[in-house]
Design a protein around this motif. Structure first.
Motif, PDB file in Angstrom:
ATOM      1  N   ALA A  91       0.867  -0.988  -0.134  1.00  0.00           N
ATOM      2  CA  ALA A  91       0.082   0.013   0.050  1.00  0.00           C
ATOM      3  C   ALA A  91       0.756   1.386  -0.053  1.00  0.00           C
ATOM      4  CB  ALA A  91      -0.981   0.004   1.284  1.00  0.00           C
ATOM      5  N   GLU A  92       1.891   1.280   0.686  1.00  0.00           N
ATOM      6  CA  GLU A  92       2.657   2.379   0.842  1.00  0.00           C
ATOM      7  C   GLU A  92       3.490   2.732  -0.418  1.00  0.00           C
ATOM      8  OE1 GLU A  92       6.911   4.078   3.166  1.00  0.00           O
ATOM      9  OE2 GLU A  92       5.733   2.221   3.983  1.00  0.00           O
ATOM     10  N   VAL A  93       3.997   1.780  -1.115  1.00  0.00           N
ATOM     11  CA  VAL A  93       4.738   2.088  -2.335  1.00  0.00           C
ATOM     12  C   VAL A  93       3.766   2.440  -3.632  1.00  0.00           C
ATOM     13  CG1 VAL A  93       6.131   0.778  -4.181  1.00  0.00           C
ATOM     14  CG2 VAL A  93       6.637   0.625  -1.788  1.00  0.00           C
ATOM     15  N   LEU A  94       2.573   1.556  -3.588  1.00  0.00           N
ATOM     16  CA  LEU A  94       1.555   1.929  -4.488  1.00  0.00           C
ATOM     17  C   LEU A  94       0.807   3.331  -4.668  1.00  0.00           C
ATOM     18  CD1 LEU A  94       0.373   0.309  -6.965  1.00  0.00           C
ATOM     19  CD2 LEU A  94      -1.426  -0.493  -5.628  1.00  0.00           C
ATOM     20  N   SER A  95       0.817   3.808  -3.225  1.00  0.00           N
ATOM     21  CA  SER A  95       0.014   5.043  -3.079  1.00  0.00           C
ATOM     22  C   SER A  95       0.874   6.208  -3.048  1.00  0.00           C
ATOM     23  CB  SER A  95      -0.665   4.885  -1.624  1.00  0.00           C
ATOM     24  OG  SER A  95       0.322   5.024  -0.435  1.00  0.00           O
ATOM     25  N   THR A  96       2.287   6.021  -3.254  1.00  0.00           N
ATOM     26  CA  THR A  96       3.052   7.191  -3.497  1.00  0.00           C
ATOM     27  C   THR A  96       2.996   7.807  -4.932  1.00  0.00           C
ATOM     28  OG1 THR A  96       5.387   8.220  -2.622  1.00  0.00           O
ATOM     29  CG2 THR A  96       5.308   6.121  -3.996  1.00  0.00           C
ATOM     30  N   ASN A  97       3.511   8.753  -5.092  1.00  0.00           N
ATOM     31  CA  ASN A  97       3.664   9.497  -6.300  1.00  0.00           C
ATOM     32  C   ASN A  97       4.845   9.007  -6.949  1.00  0.00           C
ATOM     33  OD1 ASN A  97       3.668  10.942  -8.591  1.00  0.00           O
ATOM     34  ND2 ASN A  97       3.774  13.026  -7.409  1.00  0.00           N
ATOM     35  N   TRP A  98       4.809   7.998  -7.965  1.00  0.00           N
ATOM     36  CA  TRP A  98       6.025   7.674  -8.698  1.00  0.00           C
ATOM     37  C   TRP A  98       6.536   8.547  -9.555  1.00  0.00           C
ATOM     38  CZ3 TRP A  98       4.907   2.083 -10.733  1.00  0.00           C
ATOM     39  CH2 TRP A  98       4.537   1.163  -9.369  1.00  0.00           C
ATOM     40  N   ALA A  99       6.085   9.470  -9.965  1.00  0.00           N
ATOM     41  CA  ALA A  99       6.525  10.803 -10.874  1.00  0.00           C
ATOM     42  C   ALA A  99       7.368  11.789 -10.182  1.00  0.00           C
ATOM     43  CB  ALA A  99       5.312  11.512 -11.673  1.00  0.00           C
ATOM     44  N   ASP A 100       7.354  11.760  -8.956  1.00  0.00           N
ATOM     45  CA  ASP A 100       8.139  12.569  -8.030  1.00  0.00           C
ATOM     46  C   ASP A 100       9.576  12.007  -7.796  1.00  0.00           C
ATOM     47  OD1 ASP A 100       9.146  14.320  -6.285  1.00  0.00           O
ATOM     48  OD2 ASP A 100       7.367  14.327  -4.683  1.00  0.00           O
ATOM     49  N   TYR A 101      10.377  12.507  -8.521  1.00  0.00           N
ATOM     50  CA  TYR A 101      11.915  11.841  -8.301  1.00  0.00           C
ATOM     51  C   TYR A 101      12.377  11.899  -6.976  1.00  0.00           C
ATOM     52  CZ  TYR A 101      14.400  16.358  -8.770  1.00  0.00           C
ATOM     53  OH  TYR A 101      14.779  17.500  -8.512  1.00  0.00           O
ATOM     54  N   LEU A 102      12.203  13.084  -6.447  1.00  0.00           N
ATOM     55  CA  LEU A 102      12.898  13.409  -5.060  1.00  0.00           C
ATOM     56  C   LEU A 102      12.300  12.552  -3.992  1.00  0.00           C
ATOM     57  CD1 LEU A 102      15.063  15.257  -3.669  1.00  0.00           C
ATOM     58  CD2 LEU A 102      12.996  16.930  -3.264  1.00  0.00           C
ATOM     59  N   ASN A 103      11.045  12.334  -4.256  1.00  0.00           N
ATOM     60  CA  ASN A 103      10.398  11.213  -3.051  1.00  0.00           C
ATOM     61  C   ASN A 103      10.960   9.949  -3.382  1.00  0.00           C
ATOM     62  OD1 ASN A 103       8.402  10.409  -1.279  1.00  0.00           O
ATOM     63  ND2 ASN A 103       7.110   9.804  -2.966  1.00  0.00           N
ATOM     64  N   LEU A 104      11.080   9.572  -4.613  1.00  0.00           N
ATOM     65  CA  LEU A 104      11.642   8.170  -5.037  1.00  0.00           C
ATOM     66  C   LEU A 104      13.072   8.190  -4.395  1.00  0.00           C
ATOM     67  CD1 LEU A 104      10.272   7.462  -8.349  1.00  0.00           C
ATOM     68  CD2 LEU A 104       9.429   6.619  -6.224  1.00  0.00           C
ATOM     69  N   VAL A 105      13.962   9.315  -4.522  1.00  0.00           N
ATOM     70  CA  VAL A 105      15.306   9.393  -4.084  1.00  0.00           C
ATOM     71  C   VAL A 105      15.484   9.039  -2.658  1.00  0.00           C
ATOM     72  CG1 VAL A 105      17.228  10.591  -3.713  1.00  0.00           C
ATOM     73  CG2 VAL A 105      16.179  10.693  -6.014  1.00  0.00           C
ATOM     74  N   TYR A 106      14.657   9.606  -1.843  1.00  0.00           N
ATOM     75  CA  TYR A 106      14.421   9.523  -0.478  1.00  0.00           C
ATOM     76  C   TYR A 106      13.939   8.133  -0.025  1.00  0.00           C
ATOM     77  CZ  TYR A 106      15.231  14.620  -0.092  1.00  0.00           C
ATOM     78  OH  TYR A 106      15.876  15.799   0.272  1.00  0.00           O
TER      79      TYR A 106
ATOM     80  N   GLU B  75       6.312  -7.811  -8.637  1.00  0.00           N
ATOM     81  CA  GLU B  75       5.802  -7.126  -9.783  1.00  0.00           C
ATOM     82  C   GLU B  75       5.851  -5.693  -9.828  1.00  0.00           C
ATOM     83  OE1 GLU B  75       2.416  -7.346 -13.404  1.00  0.00           O
ATOM     84  OE2 GLU B  75       2.072  -8.337 -11.413  1.00  0.00           O
ATOM     85  N   MET B  76       5.077  -5.125  -8.732  1.00  0.00           N
ATOM     86  CA  MET B  76       4.874  -3.620  -8.593  1.00  0.00           C
ATOM     87  C   MET B  76       6.344  -3.020  -8.441  1.00  0.00           C
ATOM     88  SD  MET B  76       3.381  -1.710  -5.067  1.00  0.00           S
ATOM     89  CE  MET B  76       4.613  -2.518  -3.960  1.00  0.00           C
ATOM     90  N   MET B  77       7.190  -3.622  -7.788  1.00  0.00           N
ATOM     91  CA  MET B  77       8.710  -3.138  -7.536  1.00  0.00           C
ATOM     92  C   MET B  77       9.210  -3.181  -9.099  1.00  0.00           C
ATOM     93  SD  MET B  77       8.665  -1.870  -4.784  1.00  0.00           S
ATOM     94  CE  MET B  77      10.464  -1.353  -4.611  1.00  0.00           C
ATOM     95  N   ASP B  78       9.119  -4.137  -9.764  1.00  0.00           N
ATOM     96  CA  ASP B  78       9.657  -4.240 -11.201  1.00  0.00           C
ATOM     97  C   ASP B  78       9.032  -3.069 -11.914  1.00  0.00           C
ATOM     98  OD1 ASP B  78      11.028  -6.506 -10.439  1.00  0.00           O
ATOM     99  OD2 ASP B  78       9.801  -7.874 -11.297  1.00  0.00           O
ATOM    100  N   VAL B  79       7.866  -2.894 -12.150  1.00  0.00           N
ATOM    101  CA  VAL B  79       7.203  -1.993 -12.708  1.00  0.00           C
ATOM    102  C   VAL B  79       7.628  -0.473 -12.152  1.00  0.00           C
ATOM    103  CG1 VAL B  79       4.996  -0.855 -13.444  1.00  0.00           C
ATOM    104  CG2 VAL B  79       5.092  -3.380 -13.226  1.00  0.00           C
ATOM    105  N   LEU B  80       7.816  -0.286 -10.959  1.00  0.00           N
ATOM    106  CA  LEU B  80       8.282   0.994 -10.505  1.00  0.00           C
ATOM    107  C   LEU B  80       9.570   1.303 -10.710  1.00  0.00           C
ATOM    108  CD1 LEU B  80       8.359   3.250  -8.481  1.00  0.00           C
ATOM    109  CD2 LEU B  80       9.560   1.906  -6.623  1.00  0.00           C
ATOM    110  N   TYR B  81      10.442   0.275 -11.139  1.00  0.00           N
ATOM    111  CA  TYR B  81      11.791   0.409 -11.457  1.00  0.00           C
ATOM    112  C   TYR B  81      11.897   0.966 -13.013  1.00  0.00           C
ATOM    113  CZ  TYR B  81      13.945  -1.191  -6.982  1.00  0.00           C
ATOM    114  OH  TYR B  81      14.101  -1.614  -5.765  1.00  0.00           O
TER     115      TYR B  81
END
Length: 192
Positions: A49-64, A98-104
């Motif tokens: 839920a945490e990974v799927l609900s975050t904004n994947w387009a926000d690169y700074l959020n992903l960096v953190y 699969e979600m993590m693969d798609v995220l990457y």
């Protein structure tokens, strides 16, 4: 007087195969951590839920956040092992992987799109005046085509993650299209 040193006792092997398991080719799962099935499912659900609900387009959020997610996924991979044979746990863990693969994949394509857009901006010079302009990307059409093909492939391969693919790659293609004109499958969603 001279003291004699006694020979150290022979050490027993720390791990011995039980019932010939090693000889049969099976490797048993051994852990000192105890997690109940409900605890594992709760942690797995919370992580998903945490990974799927975050904004994947926000690169700074992903960096953190991604380094912490990777550490948590490593822990989950370990604690889920005793319950992987159960359909509910195995299916949820497979969906999480699969979600993590798609995220990457989305992150990689979006980073490339951001770089291309930045190079387009720099090629127009200072505030678009042409002053101190850098070189244009010579194969921009090829790059845009490759990114749009990857976008289509992601949508086809992972239809259940369409909103996240649109959020990252689709929007990235729209941003690039504002700087360089090309066609892609969902350009009408972004008013082009």
């Amino acid at each position: 007087p001279r003291l004699a040193l006694a020979a150290p006792p022979a050490a027993a092997p720390a791990w011995r195969p039980v019932g010939g398991a090693l000889a049969a080719g099976a490797r048993p799962y051994v852990s000192v951590m105890k997690h109940t099935r409900d605890e594992v499912l709760e942690r797995l659900d919370n992580f998903h839920a945490e990974v799927l609900s975050t904004n994947w387009a926000d690169y700074l959020n992903l960096v953190y956040d991604v380094p912490f997610w990777e550490a948590e996924l490593e822990k989950l991979t370990s604690i889920v092992q005793p319950y992987l044979h159960e359909p509910a746990v195995g299916e949820k863990f497979a969906k999480t992987q699969e979600m993590m693969d798609v995220l990457y994949q989305c992150e990689d394509v979006r980073d490339h799109l951001n770089e291309l857009a930045e190079l387009c901006t720099r090629a127009s010079g200072f505030m678009g005046t042409g002053y101190a302009a850098e070189e244009k990307v010579e194969n921009m059409d090829d790059n845009a085509k490759a990114c749009s093909e990857m976008y289509e492939a992601l949508l086809k391969k992972h239809p259940e993650f369409k909103p996240k693919i649109e959020q990252t790659v689709g929007h990235g293609l729209a941003v690039l299209r504002a700087k360089h004109k090309f066609k892609f499958g969902s350009m009408h969603r972004y008013f082009y």
